[in-house]
Design a protein around this motif. Structure first.
Motif, PDB file in Angstrom:
ATOM      1  N   TYR B  34     -62.393  -8.979   2.027  1.00 18.25           N
ATOM      2  CA  TYR B  34     -62.101  -8.334   3.322  1.00 18.25           C
ATOM      3  C   TYR B  34     -62.309  -9.321   4.462  1.00 18.25           C
ATOM      4  N   ALA B  37     -59.523 -11.695   4.600  1.00 17.41           N
ATOM      5  CA  ALA B  37     -58.328 -11.052   5.155  1.00 17.41           C
ATOM      6  C   ALA B  37     -58.417 -10.966   6.673  1.00 17.41           C
ATOM      7  N   LEU B  41     -56.041 -12.831   9.427  1.00 18.99           N
ATOM      8  CA  LEU B  41     -55.319 -12.096  10.481  1.00 18.99           C
ATOM      9  C   LEU B  41     -55.656 -12.650  11.863  1.00 18.99           C
ATOM     10  N   SER B  54     -46.327  -7.511  11.372  1.00 22.02           N
ATOM     11  CA  SER B  54     -45.964  -6.804  10.134  1.00 22.02           C
ATOM     12  C   SER B  54     -46.025  -7.740   8.930  1.00 22.02           C
ATOM     13  N   LEU B  55     -45.539  -8.964   9.133  1.00 23.21           N
ATOM     14  CA  LEU B  55     -45.550  -9.934   8.037  1.00 23.21           C
ATOM     15  C   LEU B  55     -46.982 -10.288   7.662  1.00 23.21           C
ATOM     16  N   GLN B  57     -49.646  -8.444   8.058  1.00 19.11           N
ATOM     17  CA  GLN B  57     -50.221  -7.290   7.345  1.00 19.11           C
ATOM     18  C   GLN B  57     -49.737  -7.246   5.903  1.00 19.11           C
ATOM     19  N   SER B  58     -48.436  -7.498   5.734  1.00 22.58           N
ATOM     20  CA  SER B  58     -47.863  -7.447   4.377  1.00 22.58           C
ATOM     21  C   SER B  58     -48.499  -8.504   3.487  1.00 22.58           C
ATOM     22  N   ILE B  59     -48.705  -9.701   4.049  1.00 22.01           N
ATOM     23  CA  ILE B  59     -49.316 -10.774   3.256  1.00 22.01           C
ATOM     24  C   ILE B  59     -50.756 -10.409   2.905  1.00 22.01           C
ATOM     25  N   VAL B  60     -51.465  -9.897   3.900  1.00 20.39           N
ATOM     26  CA  VAL B  60     -52.881  -9.569   3.689  1.00 20.39           C
ATOM     27  C   VAL B  60     -53.042  -8.458   2.652  1.00 20.39           C
ATOM     28  N   VAL B  61     -52.213  -7.431   2.767  1.00 23.04           N
ATOM     29  CA  VAL B  61     -52.333  -6.308   1.819  1.00 23.04           C
ATOM     30  C   VAL B  61     -51.954  -6.759   0.396  1.00 23.04           C
ATOM     31  N   GLY B  62     -51.036  -7.688   0.294  1.00 20.84           N
ATOM     32  CA  GLY B  62     -50.679  -8.237  -1.019  1.00 20.84           C
ATOM     33  C   GLY B  62     -51.784  -9.133  -1.558  1.00 20.84           C
ATOM     34  N   LEU B  64     -55.117  -9.235  -0.627  1.00 19.23           N
ATOM     35  CA  LEU B  64     -56.464  -8.661  -0.736  1.00 19.23           C
ATOM     36  C   LEU B  64     -56.820  -8.224  -2.167  1.00 19.23           C
ATOM     37  N   PRO B  65     -55.980  -7.408  -2.820  1.00 16.35           N
ATOM     38  CA  PRO B  65     -56.337  -7.020  -4.198  1.00 16.35           C
ATOM     39  C   PRO B  65     -56.357  -8.198  -5.157  1.00 16.35           C
ATOM     40  N   LEU B  66     -55.443  -9.149  -4.948  1.00 15.66           N
ATOM     41  CA  LEU B  66     -55.419 -10.338  -5.813  1.00 15.66           C
ATOM     42  C   LEU B  66     -56.734 -11.098  -5.690  1.00 15.66           C
TER      43      LEU B  66
END
Lengths: 485, 97
Positions: B34, B37, B41, B54-55, B57-62, B64-66
């Motif tokens: 976290y 991430a 950001l 938006s990009l 956020q998309s990168i971070v959300v992709g 973070l779980p990895l």
């Protein structure tokens, strides 16, 4: 058990999958039903069945506009939803904290159609996106669960990496219960891997500002700030909406306007969500006094459309009915896959630990989300038809019935699980689903008589057929449980 | 460390120890991921980066779980230097801006 990668991934998959799964089953089931939220809302307003299909007239739009302005001058924040293929009526809507609700208007003349108050399918939408706990904590929980789902998917793929292709073909429904559940979980998981990952990822991206509040409020806040409040505007008449609507259609195309927002001195016509793959909230602003175009806001191409594309993929409002049904099937199978995962977790720990308070609690929660939620959803539909149509606060009563039934299912699950009669608990709740689901079509026919029941494929038959299907599935499931004793 | 399927007293305590260690590793991993991430950001929203929100956020959300899975899969004991190194990388990011 050696501390190796596969074992670690097993732990991660099991615990993140179980704890997150309790939320995810609710979110996935709610989202699956919310795919047809408009249709469910119409099913729950059977008075609209008697309304003949008709295109919206300019007179109706002007009349509706006048009603909205009158409400705004009383300080209410409302907007006008225009007819569409999925919902061919005008609606004056306001947000009640959980759903957009409001009176229905006849698209021919804009006169209010007497219909029962209900939150309809939007209850499931709110359950899906925030567990009915509001836009802050509720969104945060589903967001965290969405990230958890991606973690569970990645760890699951690592565990089964060598056998991904064979797992696609291996399903032994009549093997020992543990093996059958595992086969079902793995096969559905592998088959739906792209769909589940896509839904989890796009959902998490949409609500990312909740997890990272420091990076901006995002789409919802932008739309809300444009909407403005219910300001008063002293004196002066407003321009009729029909000519402005014609101008807006020239800008965005015929039949591509979704709803109308009313600001202080302006009227904004928003492009429908169904008009394009990307949900971008493009809109044209007009002066409310003389109807002249003030400005057009369009989201540009490239990266600027990324946010809208994520929403488009997740909400599928642009999709054909066939595509929406495909999503529905994916959602149902996904919910079953997650439920099977919960059961597998419990079976494993029951073998290892025997009883215990924590195991009892886990079994209670698993049963309440897996079978208790569909039971409450069916009860919600029953409540809609059994409560008198003109009852005061009936929308809140319907919602209360849903949550009371769900609470009842939780209490029943707790009574059964803590007394060591888990199987009985599953059977009884499955029986409840079977009864409510199989009898719903009859209730629909009886309670809709007088509004012209017709036996052809329409949304009523669709909802009834789904309820019957789930009822029969539950009946089969409980019979399997009896045989497996 | 080996444990059998039949839980003897010793094996049960070993399982409990391992469970707690992995839980600790998971919590620390999620915290680190976290922070990474958030750092990413902040870095991207700064004047030097300028990445579309938006990009980002998309990168971070992709990612973070990895990152959570990768931190959990790191060899060694959970509270070892690898996690501290990740914290050291992540922590300065929010303080930069």
């Amino acid at each position: 058990m050696r501390d190796v990668l596969r074992t670690r991934m097993g732990w991660l998959h099991a615990w993140v999958g179980f704890v997150g799964g309790l939320v995810l089953v609710v979110a996935f089931t709610g989202g699956t039903l919310a795919l047809f939220d408009t249709e469910i809302t119409r099913w729950m307003q059977p008075e609209l069945a008697a309304l003949p299909a008709a295109a919206m007239t300019g007179q109706a739009l002007d009349h509706a506009g006048a009603q909205v302005w009158a409400l705004r001058e009383k300080g209410q924040i409302v907007f006008l939803n225009l007819p569409s293929a999925r919902d061919p009526v005008l609606r004056i809507l306001h947000y009640d904290g959980h759903a957009f609700v409001g009176p229905v208007l006849d698209p021919r003349d804009g006169v209010e159609v007497k219909s029962r108050a209900t939150e309809g399918g939007q209850l499931f939408f709110d359950l899906h996106q925030s567990l009915y706990r509001g836009p802050v904590w509720g969104n945060l929980m589903t967001e965290a669960a969405g990230i958890g789902l991606i973690v569970a998917v990645i760890s699951g793929v690592i565990i089964h990496w060598r056998n991904l292709v064979p797992d696609l073909l291996l399903f032994r429904p009549f093997a020992a219960p543990g093996r059958a559940w595992l086969d079902a979980h793995i096969m559905a998981g592998v088959l739906l891997l792209p769909f589940v990952t896509m839904m989890a990822y796009t959902g998490a991206v949409i609500h990312a500002p909740r997890l990272f509040p420091m990076i901006g409020a995002g789409h919802a806040a932008k739309a809300a700030s444009r909407a403005g409040g219910g300001e008063r505007r002293d004196g002066g008449a407003y321009a009729p909406l029909a000519p402005i609507f014609a101008q807006a259609e020239e800008i965005f195309g015929r039949g591509r306007i979704g709803f109308v927002m009313f600001g202080s001195g302006t009227v904004s016509f928003y492009r429908a969500d169904a008009a394009d793959f990307a949900m971008t909230r493009d809109h044209a602003d007009f002066s409310a006094v003389d109807g002249k175009l003030v400005g057009v806001t369009r989201v540009g191409h490239g990266m600027r459309r990324l946010d809208g594309a994520m929403r488009g993929l997740h909400f599928i409002r642009w999709g054909t009915p066939g595509l929406r049904w495909l999503y529905f099937v994916g959602g149902v199978v996904g919910s079953m896959m997650m439920s099977a995962g919960l059961v597998l977790f419990l079976m494993k720990h029951r073998r290892g630990q025997g009883g215990g308070v924590m195991l009892g609690l886990a079994e209670t929660l698993a049963l309440a989300v897996t079978l208790g939620l569909p039971l409450a959803a069916l009860g919600f539909l029953w409540g809609n038809r059994l409560l008198p149509a003109d009852l005061a606060h009936r929308a809140e009563l319907e919602t209360r019935i849903f949550f009371l039934l769900w609470l009842g299912a939780l209490v029943h699950a707790a009574l059964r699980c803590f007394r060591g009669a888990v199987r009985h608990g599953w059977r009884e709740q499955a029986c409840g689903i079977a009864v409510l689901g199989c009898a719903l079509p009859f209730l629909d026919i009886v309670s809709r008589s007088g509004t012209g029941v017709r036996l052809h494929w329409d949304l009523y038959l669709g909802v009834d057929a789904c309820a019957l299907g789930f009822g029969l599935l539950a009946l089969w499931g409980q019979r399997m449980m009896v045989r497996a004793r | 460390m080996r444990m059998t399927l039949k839980f003897t007293g010793k094996a049960r305590s070993a399982t409990g120890g391992l469970w707690k260690r992995w839980l600790g590793r998971f919590v620390v991993g999620v915290g680190c991921a976290y922070l990474c991430a958030v750092g990413f950001l902040f870095f991207m929203s700064g004047s030097s980066g300028r990445l579309d929100a938006s990009l980002a956020q998309s990168i971070v959300v992709g990612g973070l779980p990895l990152l959570i899975v990768a931190l959990f899969a790191l060899p060694g004991r959970g509270t070892g230097p690898s996690v501290l190194a990740m914290l050291a990388v992540a922590l300065p990011h929010p303080t930069l801006f």
